[in-house]
Design a protein around this motif. Structure first.
Motif, short mmCIF file in Angstrom:
data_model
loop_
_atom_site.label_atom_id
_atom_site.label_comp_id
_atom_site.label_asym_id
_atom_site.label_seq_id
_atom_site.Cartn_x
_atom_site.Cartn_y
_atom_site.Cartn_z
N THR A 62 0.81 -1.22 0.00
CA THR A 62 0.00 0.00 0.00
C THR A 62 0.84 1.26 0.00
O THR A 62 0.35 2.34 -0.33
N GLU A 63 2.11 1.17 0.36
CA GLU A 63 3.02 2.30 0.28
C GLU A 63 4.44 1.79 0.28
O GLU A 63 4.73 0.76 0.88
N ASN A 106 -1.13 11.05 -5.01
CA ASN A 106 -0.09 10.03 -4.88
C ASN A 106 -0.47 8.88 -3.95
O ASN A 106 0.36 8.40 -3.18
N GLY A 151 -2.01 4.99 -4.04
CA GLY A 151 -2.16 3.90 -4.99
C GLY A 151 -3.60 3.44 -5.15
O GLY A 151 -4.38 3.43 -4.21
N TYR A 182 -5.64 0.08 -6.48
CA TYR A 182 -5.66 -1.30 -6.95
C TYR A 182 -7.00 -1.55 -7.62
O TYR A 182 -8.05 -1.43 -7.00
N PRO A 216 -0.37 -1.61 -8.04
CA PRO A 216 -1.29 -0.48 -8.13
C PRO A 216 -0.76 0.57 -9.09
O PRO A 216 0.42 0.60 -9.41
N ILE A 217 -1.65 1.41 -9.57
CA ILE A 217 -1.23 2.60 -10.30
C ILE A 217 -1.41 3.78 -9.37
O ILE A 217 -2.36 3.81 -8.57
N VAL A 218 -0.50 4.72 -9.44
CA VAL A 218 -0.49 5.83 -8.48
C VAL A 218 -0.64 7.15 -9.23
O VAL A 218 0.34 7.75 -9.66
N CYS A 233 -4.94 2.51 1.04
CA CYS A 233 -4.93 2.93 -0.36
C CYS A 233 -6.31 2.68 -0.94
O CYS A 233 -7.23 2.25 -0.24
#
Length: 249
Positions: free
Chosen positions: A22-23, A58, A60, A62, A69-71, A93
């Motif tokens: 998640t980060e 910024n 993420g 999913y 993920p795309i951020v 996220c």
């Protein structure tokens, strides 16, 4: 083969969020992009106070299980909120299967030519079915344009020159001015008439200016009354010197 999350009344599989990243604590942004992101997010929260939504920078997203993920630089999702316990792993996220929907608006800010904002990222957001995909290219890395707007029509994105995002009731405009002591050109949210969404600081500044104007107006009115009273007293004095009682007039 990509395993997609399938929503079914009979069988709804929820992935284990504890297995997701998640980060990653990797700082990747520049000063200009970071400030632009903050402007877009903060002005939404100061202007859409009567609506339920989630806007973030910024963080993420999913949308397909077993895929990273795309951020996006900024996303906006209506009718959802971060759960109360936002430190819980699954709430850190944007998990589409937890929120039940994709964000309506995605904004990417171009810093260089390696982000592939008009290539793979566009395809990803199209697959995610975000209603609008905005690419802001302030230094024109990708071409002559600074602003690219894509709207989801059916299953595919179509580029449009329309800056009013009808499906979400928001507009976009390029605005010249000062934000956080920096004079520049900024991407701003706006109403349909082109009026920009103010930030909290701008609202406070406007309120202060209105208060100062009201105070100055009250002071002017006080001075005018004092001047009128002084003239009346002077006139009364002259009348008395002429033997006329001003109270009898």
């Amino acid at each position: 083969m990509v395993e997609q999350i399938v929503v079914s009344d009979d069988n709804f599989y929820i992935p284990d969020a504890n297995k997701l990243i998640t980060e990653d604590d990797t700082p990747v942004d520049n000063f200009a992009s970071e400030k632009q992101q903050r402007l877009l997010v903060s002005s939404l929260y100061s202007s859409l106070q009567n609506q339920i939504f989630l806007a973030s920078a910024n963080v993420g997203i999913y949308h397909i299980y077993k895929q990273p993920p795309i951020v996006p630089n900024v996303f906006l999702s209506f009718d959802v909120q971060v759960p109360e316990n936002w430190w819980e792993k699954k709430n850190r996220c944007y998990l589409v299967w937890e929120f039940g929907k994709s964000p309506e608006v995605i904004v990417e800010i171009v810093s260089n030519k390696i982000g592939d904002e008009l290539g793979e990222k566009l395809k990803t957001y199209e697959q995610m079915r975000a209603s609008y995909y905005i690419v802001y290219d302030p230094s024109q890395q990708l071409g002559e344009k600074q602003l690219y707007i894509y709207q989801l029509v059916g299953r595919r994105y179509q580029e449009t020159n329309e800056t009013w995002l009808e499906q979400v009731g928001l507009g976009l405009t390029l605005w010249e001015g000062e934000f956080e002591a920096r004079q520049d050109s900024w991407l701003r949210w706006c109403y349909q008439d082109g009026t920009i969404f103010p930030t909290g600081d701008e609202r406070a500044q406007t309120a202060e200016q209105r208060a100062q104007t009201a105070e100055q107006q009250a002071e002017n009115e006080k001075q005018q009354k004092e001047q009128a009273l002084s003239r009346a007293e002077l006139l009364a004095k002259k009348l008395r010197e002429m033997g006329v009682n001003p109270d009898d007039l």
